[in-house]
Design an enzyme around this catalytic site. Structure first.
Site, PDB file in Angstrom:
ATOM      1  N   GLY A 151       0.790  -1.224   0.000  1.00 34.45           N
ATOM      2  CA  GLY A 151       0.000   0.000   0.000  1.00 34.45           C
ATOM      3  C   GLY A 151       0.818   1.267   0.000  1.00 34.45           C
ATOM      4  O   GLY A 151       0.300   2.343  -0.309  1.00 34.45           O
ATOM      5  N   ARG A 152       2.104   1.159   0.331  1.00 34.97           N
ATOM      6  CA  ARG A 152       2.955   2.350   0.312  1.00 34.97           C
ATOM      7  C   ARG A 152       4.413   1.996   0.036  1.00 34.97           C
ATOM      8  O   ARG A 152       5.332   2.658   0.513  1.00 34.97           O
ATOM      9  CB  ARG A 152       2.842   3.108   1.626  1.00 34.97           C
ATOM     10  CG  ARG A 152       3.162   2.285   2.861  1.00 34.97           C
ATOM     11  CD  ARG A 152       3.182   3.175   4.076  1.00 34.97           C
ATOM     12  NE  ARG A 152       3.385   2.407   5.290  1.00 34.97           N
ATOM     13  CZ  ARG A 152       3.589   2.952   6.466  1.00 34.97           C
ATOM     14  NH1 ARG A 152       3.637   4.253   6.583  1.00 34.97           N
ATOM     15  NH2 ARG A 152       3.752   2.206   7.537  1.00 34.97           N
ATOM     16  N   LYS A 197      10.046   2.287   0.425  1.00 34.40           N
ATOM     17  CA  LYS A 197       8.932   2.237   1.374  1.00 34.40           C
ATOM     18  C   LYS A 197       8.516   3.657   1.736  1.00 34.40           C
ATOM     19  O   LYS A 197       9.334   4.436   2.235  1.00 34.40           O
ATOM     20  CB  LYS A 197       9.378   1.468   2.620  1.00 34.40           C
ATOM     21  CG  LYS A 197       8.270   1.139   3.584  1.00 34.40           C
ATOM     22  CD  LYS A 197       8.816   0.224   4.664  1.00 34.40           C
ATOM     23  CE  LYS A 197       7.741  -0.126   5.671  1.00 34.40           C
ATOM     24  NZ  LYS A 197       8.267  -1.018   6.715  1.00 34.40           N
ATOM     25  N   ASP A 222      -2.420   7.181   2.240  1.00 33.94           N
ATOM     26  CA  ASP A 222      -1.731   8.147   1.373  1.00 33.94           C
ATOM     27  C   ASP A 222      -0.452   7.590   0.765  1.00 33.94           C
ATOM     28  O   ASP A 222       0.206   8.248  -0.039  1.00 33.94           O
ATOM     29  CB  ASP A 222      -1.444   9.443   2.133  1.00 33.94           C
ATOM     30  CG  ASP A 222      -0.524   9.246   3.335  1.00 33.94           C
ATOM     31  OD1 ASP A 222       0.030   8.138   3.506  1.00 33.94           O
ATOM     32  OD2 ASP A 222      -0.362  10.209   4.115  1.00 33.94           O
ATOM     33  N   ASP A 272       1.269 -11.975   6.438  1.00 41.93           N
ATOM     34  CA  ASP A 272       1.927 -11.137   5.433  1.00 41.93           C
ATOM     35  C   ASP A 272       3.279 -10.640   5.918  1.00 41.93           C
ATOM     36  O   ASP A 272       4.020 -10.024   5.142  1.00 41.93           O
ATOM     37  CB  ASP A 272       1.036  -9.950   5.040  1.00 41.93           C
ATOM     38  CG  ASP A 272       0.579  -9.145   6.238  1.00 41.93           C
ATOM     39  OD1 ASP A 272      -0.131  -9.714   7.085  1.00 41.93           O
ATOM     40  OD2 ASP A 272       0.927  -7.955   6.341  1.00 41.93           O
TER      41      ASP A 272
END
Length: 488
Positions: free
Chosen positions: A93-94, A114, A126, A253
């Site tokens: 996600g980032r 990252k 975000d 994960d």
């Protein structure tokens, strides 16, 4: 583009051979004014980079995601995961994998940015990261490496010149993470959940080729893959336990197929010995407490075995039996690794019938008297038994006599025993209060000298130096227990 001959970029992107469902190709989101905060010179050299070149503006732009180096194919990886027992489809996600660096010795390492911006897997986030947590991952991952524990590593931290907003406004940053790969138990769960045996086989074949090529020619490479992952995780978790490391978020994960520690969000090191120690603010039930880590690793590996069932054997019942049989071996492998390690911490070369009892008596006394885990073993190593409550206790005095008698029964000398202990009992760990002190100075005051001194002290954890002395003291007891958060 960069001149890889000068800087050392030598990227490939083998992950893109997998079916497209495993990733999304997407460029990093540029940042306003990147500044290099920390570069890992020794790691850079081992990866084939010229550290002085990496400090130049053009290279800092790459570490910030503003430009793409030659050979890079930025992508976000898809994966799933059981998070505190609940299954979710996730993904980077980032973070973006920009490629795999081929080192001068021919090794292959993922280079991941990252905090590089939003991806299709951001789930309303975000895609950014804060400076404090990125520096924290740098400190802890490099400390783990120095402790000889398999881990992802940190090449660089770059500030973005842009604020991010969490509970408050924070300075943004990007960490360059280095890993043997970012393939996780959750990656296999993702493949299995999609229901495509072809995709699952493709992932397994790729993983075998990349991490376990020695099993390609075995009778059943997929069973052998499961066996190898179990073996590596049994070794890894034992190493965690032996130094008092508490990961804090052992979701599937965050369990790598390579056997490396990954994700240093809510992790911390134990001070006083207690099997129930928990630091993570979100682990309210103690699921990932220190004493639970071996059990949770077995649970996570069972999820890997479940995911592999369609390719372990053509008969589903037989495949299930194979999976269960292999998972049942984890606890024995873990116990053997831990037992061998704890014996080294006590200078024991040989096996005796009552060794288990001897070890348990010490740990029980340590827990009763709230003895500092690291300092107790180091005090035994240095034979400096000072005024800690444990050392004055009748339980310890009785145990100490038994231990000395045990050492005398070995054919190896006591000097050899103490040398063995010295190599297995660190003088220093990244104490939670010292890490926070370094981060506060860096983030609030822009003073990175505190962090630099801490990193220097942590670089040789088994060798005592005067510089380490200040970092060995446990925190002063307080009414407020130390808590960690998932900032990374």
């Amino acid at each position: 583009m960069t001149n890889k001959n000068e800087t050392g970029w030598n990227l490939e992107s083998s992950y893109t051979v997998l079916p497209k469902s495993f990733f999304t190709e997407i460029p990093p989101t540029p940042v306003h004014s990147p500044e290099l905060i920390k570069l890992n010179n020794s790691l850079a050299i081992s990866l084939g980079f010229n550290p002085e070149e990496l400090k130049k503006d053009a290279e800092i732009a790459i570490l910030a995601g503003n430009t793409i180096p030659e050979g890079a194919h930025p992508l976000a990886q898809a994966y799933a995961g059981h998070q505190f027992g609940h299954f979710n489809v996730l993904g980077d996600g980032r973070a973006l994998l920009i490629g795999e660096q081929i080192t001068p010795s021919g090794e292959r390492f993922d280079i991941q940015l990252k905090g590089s911006g939003p991806t299709p897997y951001s789930r309303r986030g975000d895609g950014r990261a804060a400076l404090g947590p990125m520096l924290r991952e740098y400190i802890i991952s490099e400390a783990m490496y120095a402790l000889d524990i398999p881990t992802t590593r940190s090449l660089a931290v770059v500030s973005t010149g842009e604020p991010i907003y969490r509970e408050t406004k924070l300075p943004g940053a990007i960490l360059t993470r280095v890993a043997s790969s970012h393939i996780r138990v959750g990656t296999f769960q993702y493949a299995a959940a999609r229901g495509s045996i072809e995709d699952l086989k493709a992932l397994a074949d790729y993983t075998i080729k990349r991490h376990y090529p020695e099993v390609e020619s075995t009778e059943n490479p997929y069973v052998a893959l499961l066996q190898e992952v179990i073996k590596r995780q049994a070794s890894l978790i034992a190493k965690w336990q032996l130094v008092g490391f508490i990961h804090g978020v052992m979701n599937t994960d965050n369990i790598t197929i390579s056997g490396e520690t990954i994700d240093y969000g809510p992790c911390a090191f134990m001070d006083s010995y207690n099997q129930g120690t928990v630091f993570s603010s979100i682990d309210t039930q103690g699921r990932y407490a220190y004493g639970n880590q071996p059990y949770m690793a077995a649970w996570d590996l069972a999820r890997l075995a479940e995911s592999l069932i369609p390719i372990l054997h053509e008969d589903e019942e037989e495949a299930l039996k194979i999976a269960q049989d292999e998972i049942s071996k984890f606890s024995v492998q873990y116990e053997n690794n831990w037992f061998l390690g704890i014996k080294k911490k006590l200078g024991l070369f040989s096996n005796e019938e009552h060794d288990q009892s001897l070890i348990e008596k010490l740990l029980k006394a340590m827990e009763k008297y709230k003895a500092d885990y690291t300092n107790t073993f180091r005090a035994l190593t240095d034979n400096i038994l000072e005024n800690a409550p444990l050392f004055k206790s009748p339980e310890f005095k009785e145990w100490y006599e038994l231990w000395q008698s045990r050492l005398e029964r070995q054919k190896e000398s006591k000097d050899d025993a103490y040398k063995l202990m010295k190599n297995n009992n660190p003088v220093i760990i990244p104490r939670n209060h010292r890490v926070e002190e370094a981060l506060e100075a860096a983030v609030k005051d822009g003073d990175y000298s505190v962090m630099e001194k801490l990193l220097q002290a942590l670089a040789n954890p088994y060798e005592y130096s005067q510089e380490q002395a200040d970092y060995c003291t446990p925190p002063v007891p307080s009414n407020r227990p130390y808590r960690t958060f998932c900032g990374t």
